[in-house]
Structure formats: structure tokens, C-alpha cells
Design a protein around this motif. Structure first.
Motif, PDB file in Angstrom:
ATOM      1  N   ARG A   6       0.822  -1.227   0.000  1.00 46.36           N
ATOM      2  CA  ARG A   6       0.000   0.000   0.000  1.00 46.36           C
ATOM      3  C   ARG A   6       0.848   1.266   0.000  1.00 46.36           C
ATOM      4  NH1 ARG A   6      -2.048   1.033   4.227  1.00 46.36           N
ATOM      5  NH2 ARG A   6      -1.481  -0.695   5.606  1.00 46.36           N
ATOM      6  N   THR A   7       1.962   1.243   0.732  1.00 45.96           N
ATOM      7  CA  THR A   7       2.708   2.488   0.941  1.00 45.96           C
ATOM      8  C   THR A   7       3.972   2.612   0.112  1.00 45.96           C
ATOM      9  OG1 THR A   7       4.000   1.569   2.783  1.00 45.96           O
ATOM     10  CG2 THR A   7       1.860   2.571   3.313  1.00 45.96           C
ATOM     11  N   ALA A   8       4.506   1.476  -0.342  1.00 45.54           N
ATOM     12  CA  ALA A   8       5.785   1.520  -1.046  1.00 45.54           C
ATOM     13  C   ALA A   8       5.722   0.879  -2.428  1.00 45.54           C
ATOM     14  CB  ALA A   8       6.864   0.821  -0.204  1.00 45.54           C
ATOM     15  N   ALA A   9       4.517   0.529  -2.864  1.00 45.03           N
ATOM     16  CA  ALA A   9       4.335  -0.100  -4.177  1.00 45.03           C
ATOM     17  C   ALA A   9       5.303  -1.269  -4.356  1.00 45.03           C
ATOM     18  CB  ALA A   9       4.515   0.928  -5.291  1.00 45.03           C
ATOM     19  N   ALA A  10       5.394  -2.120  -3.326  1.00 48.44           N
ATOM     20  CA  ALA A  10       6.360  -3.211  -3.339  1.00 48.44           C
ATOM     21  C   ALA A  10       6.014  -4.284  -4.367  1.00 48.44           C
ATOM     22  CB  ALA A  10       6.465  -3.836  -1.948  1.00 48.44           C
ATOM     23  N   GLY A  11       4.745  -4.434  -4.665  1.00 49.09           N
ATOM     24  CA  GLY A  11       4.350  -5.425  -5.655  1.00 49.09           C
ATOM     25  C   GLY A  11       4.619  -6.853  -5.229  1.00 49.09           C
ATOM     26  N   ILE A  12       4.436  -7.150  -3.952  1.00 46.73           N
ATOM     27  CA  ILE A  12       4.634  -8.512  -3.449  1.00 46.73           C
ATOM     28  C   ILE A  12       3.299  -9.253  -3.552  1.00 46.73           C
ATOM     29  CG2 ILE A  12       5.290  -9.942  -1.488  1.00 46.73           C
ATOM     30  CD1 ILE A  12       6.906  -7.550  -0.426  1.00 46.73           C
ATOM     31  N   GLU A  13       3.265 -10.321  -4.343  1.00 49.36           N
ATOM     32  CA  GLU A  13       2.064 -11.136  -4.485  1.00 49.36           C
ATOM     33  C   GLU A  13       2.191 -12.359  -3.583  1.00 49.36           C
ATOM     34  OE1 GLU A  13      -0.431 -13.730  -7.825  1.00 49.36           O
ATOM     35  OE2 GLU A  13       1.460 -12.753  -8.366  1.00 49.36           O
ATOM     36  N   VAL A  14       1.223 -12.530  -2.699  1.00 49.10           N
ATOM     37  CA  VAL A  14       1.207 -13.706  -1.835  1.00 49.10           C
ATOM     38  C   VAL A  14       0.581 -14.852  -2.616  1.00 49.10           C
ATOM     39  CG1 VAL A  14       0.442 -14.697   0.360  1.00 49.10           C
ATOM     40  CG2 VAL A  14       1.010 -12.255   0.228  1.00 49.10           C
ATOM     41  N   VAL A  15       1.380 -15.878  -2.929  1.00 46.52           N
ATOM     42  CA  VAL A  15       0.915 -16.964  -3.801  1.00 46.52           C
ATOM     43  C   VAL A  15       0.651 -18.265  -3.050  1.00 46.52           C
ATOM     44  CG1 VAL A  15       2.007 -16.000  -5.849  1.00 46.52           C
ATOM     45  CG2 VAL A  15       3.292 -17.603  -4.402  1.00 46.52           C
ATOM     46  N   GLY A  16       1.031 -18.333  -1.779  1.00 44.87           N
ATOM     47  CA  GLY A  16       0.802 -19.548  -1.017  1.00 44.87           C
ATOM     48  C   GLY A  16       0.820 -19.285   0.477  1.00 44.87           C
ATOM     49  N   LEU A  17      -0.039 -19.989   1.201  1.00 44.61           N
ATOM     50  CA  LEU A  17      -0.109 -19.885   2.657  1.00 44.61           C
ATOM     51  C   LEU A  17      -0.176 -21.290   3.239  1.00 44.61           C
ATOM     52  CD1 LEU A  17      -2.941 -17.174   2.970  1.00 44.61           C
ATOM     53  CD2 LEU A  17      -0.484 -16.770   3.244  1.00 44.61           C
ATOM     54  N   SER A  18       0.497 -21.494   4.372  1.00 46.09           N
ATOM     55  CA  SER A  18       0.377 -22.787   5.048  1.00 46.09           C
ATOM     56  C   SER A  18       0.088 -22.570   6.524  1.00 46.09           C
ATOM     57  CB  SER A  18       1.659 -23.614   4.888  1.00 46.09           C
ATOM     58  OG  SER A  18       2.615 -23.281   5.876  1.00 46.09           O
ATOM     59  N   ALA A  19      -0.695 -23.497   7.093  1.00 45.62           N
ATOM     60  CA  ALA A  19      -1.048 -23.435   8.514  1.00 45.62           C
ATOM     61  C   ALA A  19      -1.030 -24.834   9.093  1.00 45.62           C
ATOM     62  CB  ALA A  19      -2.428 -22.805   8.687  1.00 45.62           C
ATOM     63  N   GLY A  20      -0.932 -24.892  10.412  1.00 43.81           N
ATOM     64  CA  GLY A  20      -0.976 -26.183  11.083  1.00 43.81           C
ATOM     65  C   GLY A  20      -2.399 -26.674  11.242  1.00 43.81           C
ATOM     66  N   GLY A  21      -3.215 -25.897  11.961  1.00 41.75           N
ATOM     67  CA  GLY A  21      -4.591 -26.327  12.187  1.00 41.75           C
ATOM     68  C   GLY A  21      -5.598 -25.211  12.302  1.00 41.75           C
ATOM     69  N   SER A  22      -5.163 -23.976  12.172  1.00 41.73           N
ATOM     70  CA  SER A  22      -6.084 -22.833  12.333  1.00 41.73           C
ATOM     71  C   SER A  22      -6.795 -22.555  11.022  1.00 41.73           C
ATOM     72  CB  SER A  22      -5.303 -21.601  12.803  1.00 41.73           C
ATOM     73  OG  SER A  22      -4.637 -21.860  14.010  1.00 41.73           O
TER      74      SER A  22
END
Length: 401
Positions: free
Chosen positions: A33-49
């Protein structure tokens, strides 16, 4: 912000629902939002939440997620139609292998984060590392792998981030290091006597005076086992022998660590105790962007205290130097035994004072072996957990607290 890394950035966050993972996503949102970093989150992992994982996937419109608890796979699939869902013990490793990425935030707590982090190394990713167990248990394997696959490790632990920043101020800094000093808050029992500590309740041990962290890391801070693991991690991160790694208790948690050079000058990194600062540095390195954490308020800083570690009350830090000296699978043994003991304490099955005792006993009784493969690490991990389980079966349950 001008990003010196490969663009566009594609980020996988391992352990996204934990404290570090959630803070990582908060930092990514800030940077985009503030630095136009352009980081795309393409994957997330969790244990049980599952619920939190679903919420995060929707927030960042993520199309690939992993959940270790296979019993929650259907709930995740139903909530995220069109999303690829990996489930089971190797779900996070599959996520890393199958989803193209440039960066990986390794934020899974404990030995469970080892395999997916190694997968990220094999793929040559840039890894913001908060899973210290990767180096504690398998540093001897990881260091040559980094070179072989061209992967980068950027530390997220506040102490190692501080050292990393101090050593990257000029060329040749590492050759001029006399010693590094990792700071410790001292945790909730910094001034307590040993009898008080040994009988402490979980509620008391979880009341950290300065940092807001997950339960396992908070208990490690209370026993100061976190410093033991950090000394081992620093040994592998910075290629320094144990005699060049020292510890000091610093209750204010403002000086995150410092480097003393051969000319006796010292560089330190300071900041409020907020994990978003080292997370952001890892995500923007070698650049910097406007911070999302609070700035230092120097008008309220009346003093900085430094105290030696009392190794008679806190025995855990001393175990690190034994591991560095012995090498092999001893780091995996120490880490696994501690994880098992912390779990038992949080389940009210042992007294607080038994946590480090069990870890030390495992280090003595479980034979260290050459560390020549990931299988050797995993075997040592299981042997240490079995040892702790057998000891627990022999001991009476403590009084309910």
C-alpha cells in the motif's frame, strides 16, 4: 521503494496463522500500500487454524494453501472454491514444491518447518527465516545447500537481524569481527530465584515483559532456551565459532544485538520490541521502506541496562556451546527434546523446572550421530522425542495448576 530483487515478487508464507506469519502478512500489506512493493502472496500454510487460514487467503486472494491437519481439509476446500488445497504432514513442503515463487517466509515454529524450508532452499528462493530450527537441527546440511542452489537466508529473529544489519554496513566487516553479542530480555523470571522458577505456572511463564509472541517461543524465552537455539543459529548463519558468540541480558529489549570488531568499536541495532521491524527488513533487503512499526521515542528512554546471564539459574544457554562443540545431530536432539518438554509443560504434565532438565538429559543420553542427510536429522528428532516420552511415563504428574 525500488526493489533490487527479481520482479515481480511471489511470496509463500509458511506458518501464516502464527504470530510471525500473521505479522509478515501485515507487513506485506503495508509495503504494497505504501511503497508499491508489488509482493504477491501466492501460497499460505497453517498447522490447524483453518478459520484464520481461510480469512488470510481471502484477504490476499491466494489460490494455493496448505493445512497440516488433514481433518480440516474439507472445511478449507468448501470455504475457498477454486483454491488448490494441500493437506497432511507434508502439505507445506508440497506447497513450496508446486507453487512457483521467488520468496518464502519460513515462519513455522519448530521442527515441522524444517522440510518445507529445505524445499525452498532447493528451489533457490530468498527466504526470510524465523524458523530457527532449520539451522539448529540441520545447519551442517543447510550451509552447503545454500551455495549449491543459490538460495538466500535473511534472518527474521530480532537478534540475528540486528547482527545481519551490523555486518552489512561495509565490505570486509565479517573478517573484522571480534565477537557478536546476542541480547536477551531475561523473560518473566529475570529476577526470580530458582525455586520460584522451578514451580512457576504456565500463566506466569507466558507473561513476557516486552515481546508479544506465540506460546512455544514465549516459554523458550522464560527458560532462556531461545538463547541457546539462537547461539547455535548464529554459529551457522554467520560462520562463527562458539567462543565468538556471547550473551547479555538487556531488560528493555531496545538493543537487539551488537557486533564488537577487532579495533574494539561496537555497532548495535536499536528499535522498539516489534517483530514487524525485522520482518520488513527481511522483505525489503537490501533496500528500506517507511516502517509500519513505531519509531523510537527517545524522550521516554531513561536508560539501558545490561546484565550477565546467570548460568546457575538459567542452564539452557550453556547447552548451545556443547552442541556447537559436538556437532552432528546434537542440535536436532536438543531442539526436539525441548519442543516435547515445552508441550508437556503447556499441557500441565511437568513442572516448569523440568523443561530444561529433560532437554539436557536427552542431550546426554541420546547419542549424537553424523549429520549427513535430512533422514539423519529426522531420526535424531524422533529419538529425542521418544526419550522425553519415556521419561514422562516414569514420572508422577505435577499438581494441577
Amino acid at each position: 521503494m525500488t526493489d533490487a530483487r527479481t520482479s515481480p515478487r511471489r511470496l509463500i508464507v509458511l506458518g501464516s496463522t502464527g504470530s510471525i506469519g500473521a505479522n509478515t502478512l501485515s507487513v506485506v500489506d503495508h509495503l504494497n500500500r505504501t511503497a508499491a512493493a508489488g509482493i504477491e502472496v501466492v501460497g499460505l500454510s497453517a498447522g490447524g487454524s483453518a478459520n484464520k487460514l481461510i480469512e488470510q487467503a481471502r484477504w490476499f486472494d491466494v489460490k494455493h494453501v496448505a493445512i497440516r491437519d488433514a481433518g480440516q481439509e474439507k472445511a478449507v476446500r468448501d470455504a475457498l472454491p477454486g483454491c488448490t488445497v494441500f493437506a497432511g504432514p507434508d502439505a507445506a513442503a508440497k506447497l513450496v514444491r508446486e507453487v512457483p515463487a521467488t520468496d518464502c517466509a519460513a515462519a513455522i515454529v519448530g521442527a515441522a518447518g524444517l522440510a518445507p524450508t529445505i524445499e525452498a532452499i532447493k528451489l533457490g528462493l530468498t527466504i526470510s527465516l524465523s524458523n530457527k530450527e532449520t539451522l539448529v537441527a540441520a545447519g551442517e546440511l543447510v550451509r552447503p545447500m545454500l551455495k549449491q542452489h543459490g538460495a538466500k537466508l535473511i534472518p527474521v529473529d530480532s537478534e540475528h537481524s540486528a547482527i545481519f544489519q551490523c555486518l552489512n554496513t561495509r565490505n570486509g566487516a565479517r573478517q573484522s569481527v571480534k565477537r557478536i553479542v546476542l541480547t536477551a530480555s531475561g523473560g518473566p523470571f529475570r529476577t526470580a530465584d530458582k525455586a520460584t522458577m522451578d514451580s512457576a505456572t504456565a500463566d506466569q511463564a507466558l507473561r513476557h515483559p516486552t515481546w508479544n509472541m506465540g506460546p512455544k517461543i514465549t516459554i523458550d524465552s522464560a527458560t532462556m532456551m531461545n538463547k541457546s537455539l539462537e547461539v547455535i543459529e548464529a554459529h551457522w548463519l554467520f560462520n562463527l565459532p562458539g567462543e565468538k558468540i556471547d550473551l547479555l541480558v538487556h531488560p528493555e529489549s531496545v538493543v537487539h544485538s551488537f557486533v564488537e570488531f577487532t579495533d574494539n568499536s561496537v555497532l548495535a541495532q536499536l528499535g522498539p520490541p516489534d517483530m514487524r521491524t525485522p520482518i520488513q527488513y527481511a522483505l525489503t533487503y537490501p533496500d528500506r521502506a517507511g516502517g509500519c512499526s513505531d519509531a523510537m521515542d527517545w524522550s521516554k528512554l531513561s536508560g539501558l541496562r545490561f546484565e550477565p546471564v546467570d548460568f546457575s539459574r538459567f542452564k539452557a544457554p550453556g547447552l548451545a556451546y556443547e552442541v556447537i562443540e559436538a556437532g552432528g545431530t546434537t542440535g536436532a536432539v536438543l531442539n526436539a527434546a525441548n519442543e516435547a518438554a515445552v508441550k508437556a509443560f503447556l499441557e500441565r504434565r511437568i513442572a516448569f523446572g523440568r523443561i530444561v532438565e529433560l532437554a539436557e538429559e536427552a542431550l546426554t543420553k541420546v547419542p549424537g550421530k553424523p549429520l549427513d542427510s535430512l533422514d539423519a536429522v529426522l531420526e535424531a528428532d524422533q529419538e529425542a522425542r521418544r526419550f522425553v516420552a519415556e521419561r514422562l511415563a516414569e514420572e508422577p504428574m505435577p499438581l494441577t495448576r
